[in-house]
Design a protein around this motif. Structure first.
Motif, PDB file in Angstrom:
ATOM      1  N   LEU A 156      79.959  53.573 -61.264  1.00 26.31           N
ATOM      2  CA  LEU A 156      78.592  53.248 -61.654  1.00 26.31           C
ATOM      3  C   LEU A 156      78.352  51.800 -61.257  1.00 26.31           C
ATOM      4  O   LEU A 156      79.180  50.932 -61.545  1.00 26.31           O
ATOM      5  CB  LEU A 156      78.395  53.437 -63.153  1.00 26.31           C
ATOM      6  CG  LEU A 156      78.632  54.856 -63.691  1.00 26.31           C
ATOM      7  CD1 LEU A 156      78.421  54.883 -65.205  1.00 26.31           C
ATOM      8  CD2 LEU A 156      77.722  55.866 -63.006  1.00 26.31           C
ATOM      9  N   ALA A 157      77.230  51.550 -60.592  1.00 26.15           N
ATOM     10  CA  ALA A 157      76.973  50.209 -60.062  1.00 26.15           C
ATOM     11  C   ALA A 157      75.548  49.779 -60.344  1.00 26.15           C
ATOM     12  O   ALA A 157      74.647  50.606 -60.528  1.00 26.15           O
ATOM     13  CB  ALA A 157      77.233  50.172 -58.555  1.00 26.15           C
ATOM     14  N   GLU A 158      75.355  48.468 -60.387  1.00 25.27           N
ATOM     15  CA  GLU A 158      74.005  47.908 -60.440  1.00 25.27           C
ATOM     16  C   GLU A 158      73.420  48.024 -59.034  1.00 25.27           C
ATOM     17  O   GLU A 158      73.880  47.367 -58.103  1.00 25.27           O
ATOM     18  CB  GLU A 158      74.049  46.454 -60.881  1.00 25.27           C
ATOM     19  CG  GLU A 158      74.562  46.255 -62.303  1.00 25.27           C
ATOM     20  CD  GLU A 158      74.571  44.781 -62.692  1.00 25.27           C
ATOM     21  OE1 GLU A 158      74.041  43.955 -61.908  1.00 25.27           O
ATOM     22  OE2 GLU A 158      75.106  44.467 -63.761  1.00 25.27           O
ATOM     23  N   ALA A 159      72.405  48.863 -58.904  1.00 25.89           N
ATOM     24  CA  ALA A 159      71.891  49.174 -57.578  1.00 25.89           C
ATOM     25  C   ALA A 159      71.269  47.955 -56.896  1.00 25.89           C
ATOM     26  O   ALA A 159      71.381  47.798 -55.675  1.00 25.89           O
ATOM     27  CB  ALA A 159      70.861  50.305 -57.669  1.00 25.89           C
ATOM     28  N   ASP A 160      70.628  47.084 -57.675  1.00 23.39           N
ATOM     29  CA  ASP A 160      69.970  45.932 -57.058  1.00 23.39           C
ATOM     30  C   ASP A 160      70.970  44.864 -56.622  1.00 23.39           C
ATOM     31  O   ASP A 160      70.886  44.333 -55.517  1.00 23.39           O
ATOM     32  CB  ASP A 160      68.926  45.338 -58.010  1.00 23.39           C
ATOM     33  CG  ASP A 160      69.482  45.030 -59.389  1.00 23.39           C
ATOM     34  OD1 ASP A 160      70.605  45.505 -59.695  1.00 23.39           O
ATOM     35  OD2 ASP A 160      68.814  44.308 -60.156  1.00 23.39           O
ATOM     36  N   ARG A 161      71.944  44.567 -57.485  1.00 21.91           N
ATOM     37  CA  ARG A 161      72.943  43.542 -57.160  1.00 21.91           C
ATOM     38  C   ARG A 161      74.133  44.123 -56.398  1.00 21.91           C
ATOM     39  O   ARG A 161      74.929  43.397 -55.820  1.00 21.91           O
ATOM     40  CB  ARG A 161      73.437  42.859 -58.437  1.00 21.91           C
ATOM     41  CG  ARG A 161      72.352  42.091 -59.179  1.00 21.91           C
ATOM     42  CD  ARG A 161      72.900  41.492 -60.471  1.00 21.91           C
ATOM     43  NE  ARG A 161      74.052  40.628 -60.217  1.00 21.91           N
ATOM     44  CZ  ARG A 161      75.217  40.722 -60.861  1.00 21.91           C
ATOM     45  NH1 ARG A 161      75.388  41.660 -61.793  1.00 21.91           N
ATOM     46  NH2 ARG A 161      76.197  39.884 -60.596  1.00 21.91           N
TER      47      ARG A 161
END
Length: 337
Positions: free
Chosen positions: A67-72
């Protein structure tokens, strides 16, 4: 989740791990692992991901879901794996090979690369990891009758699927299609030069300018040269995904007791009939395994290969020591073959 994520291999097993705190995070699948960064498939293309604070790429395997921060584009959490292929390296270190693999294609060929003892190591690894092994016998076009090679491969494990093919032929993709459907993940393992990269190019229907480099086996010793240098995730023409891996010269067994029991099921089934519970199947009276060998029902060579792998696994598998509630894991003092 979107159809794109489903096609990428997203399953309820992963979805069930999501919590309300994960809202706003994007599931992504690791496509390649580099020294200080990760590349991930999003269902709409590949992106670069940075590691979380104090993170290390050694914690991730190709095929992992994160799971990742899509923007950063920063990894926040690694999801639990449905299956994990790993091997023990020199110094008892553990190296991740691939994660969340449905089927492991163990690739060998109709020449001196065909080594039952080495293939059994791959099978034990696959069994322990919880992935489905298939022996893929390449270069069948180089021998007059491949039936004997196919029969030798089938004898390695009970109910083991074995397929023979020419990795360069377009028919190879059709032969392996039952395991490569949409949302399914396969991994290729085997020695260098047996046709893994050629098979990858065929399965992924890669254009010439995108194809993996391939190398031939040397005629002098039937050994191949490394053409794949890193593990990577590729889309298959049938809708699934293929993880390519570098050729492995050595494969030490460790933590594969259950995998060995499955691999040598005929010995596992006979063991309870032995007179002694801790029978080594070597010299004890009343040994059902040795009786089967004497009767011609079991190969003595097969039993000897089981014994070597079982001994190596015991020597290489770390043990827990210390008082209850404060145990630590230490190596036994490994044995390599």
């Amino acid at each position: 989740m979107t159809d794109a994520l489903h096609d990428l291999g997203w399953q309820p097993f992963f979805a069930d791990q999501l919590t309300p705190d994960d809202a706003g995070l994007a599931p992504m699948r690791i496509a390649s692992v580099h020294r200080s960064r990760l590349m991930a498939e999003t269902g709409g293309g590949q992106v670069r991901l940075d590691l979380p604070l104090h993170g290390t790429t050694a914690d991730y395997a190709v095929g992992d879901w994160v799971l990742a921060e899509a923007d950063r584009r920063v990894v926040v959490r690694l999801l639990d794996r449905k299956s994990l292929l790993r091997r023990r390296t020199e110094g008892s270190a553990s190296q991740l090979i691939a994660a969340n693999v449905d089927t492991l294609f163990i690739v060998t060929s109709c020449n001196d690369d065909f080594n039952p003892a080495r293939l059994e190591r791959y099978l034990a690894l696959a069994n322990e990891a919880g992935t489905h092994p298939v022996i893929v016998l390449t270069k069948i076009d180089t021998v007059e009758d491949p039936s004997a090679w196919l029969a030798r491969a089938r004898d390695l494990q009970r109910d083991l699927p074995v397929v023979g093919l020419n990795a360069k032929s377009p028919d190879a993709a059709a032969t392996l299609a039952p395991w490569c459907g949409p949302g399914r993940t396969v991994a290729l393992v085997g020695s260098s030069g047996v046709g893994k990269s050629t098979l990858l190019n065929t399965l992924a229907d890669k254009a010439p300018d995108q194809a993996q480099a391939t190398g031939e086996i040397r005629e002098s010793d039937a050994k191949g040269r490394h053409t794949t240098t890193a593990r990577s995730l590729h889309p298959a023409a049938g809708g699934g995904w293929v993880i390519d891996t570098p050729g492995m010269r050595t494969l030490h067994v460790s933590d594969v007791a259950a995998g060995l029991e499955m691999l040598f099921a005929e010995i596992t089934d006979l063991a309870p009939r032995c007179r002694f519970r801790d029978c080594t199947h070597a010299h004890e009276p009343g040994c059902a395994v040795q009786a089967a060998v004497a009767a011609g029902d079991l190969s003595a060579e097969r039993v000897e290969r089981w014994r070597k792998l079982a001994e190596e696994n015991r020597a290489n598998t770390p043990v827990q020591t210390g008082p209850r509630g404060n145990r630590t894991t230490v190596p036994r003092g490994g044995r390599r073959r």
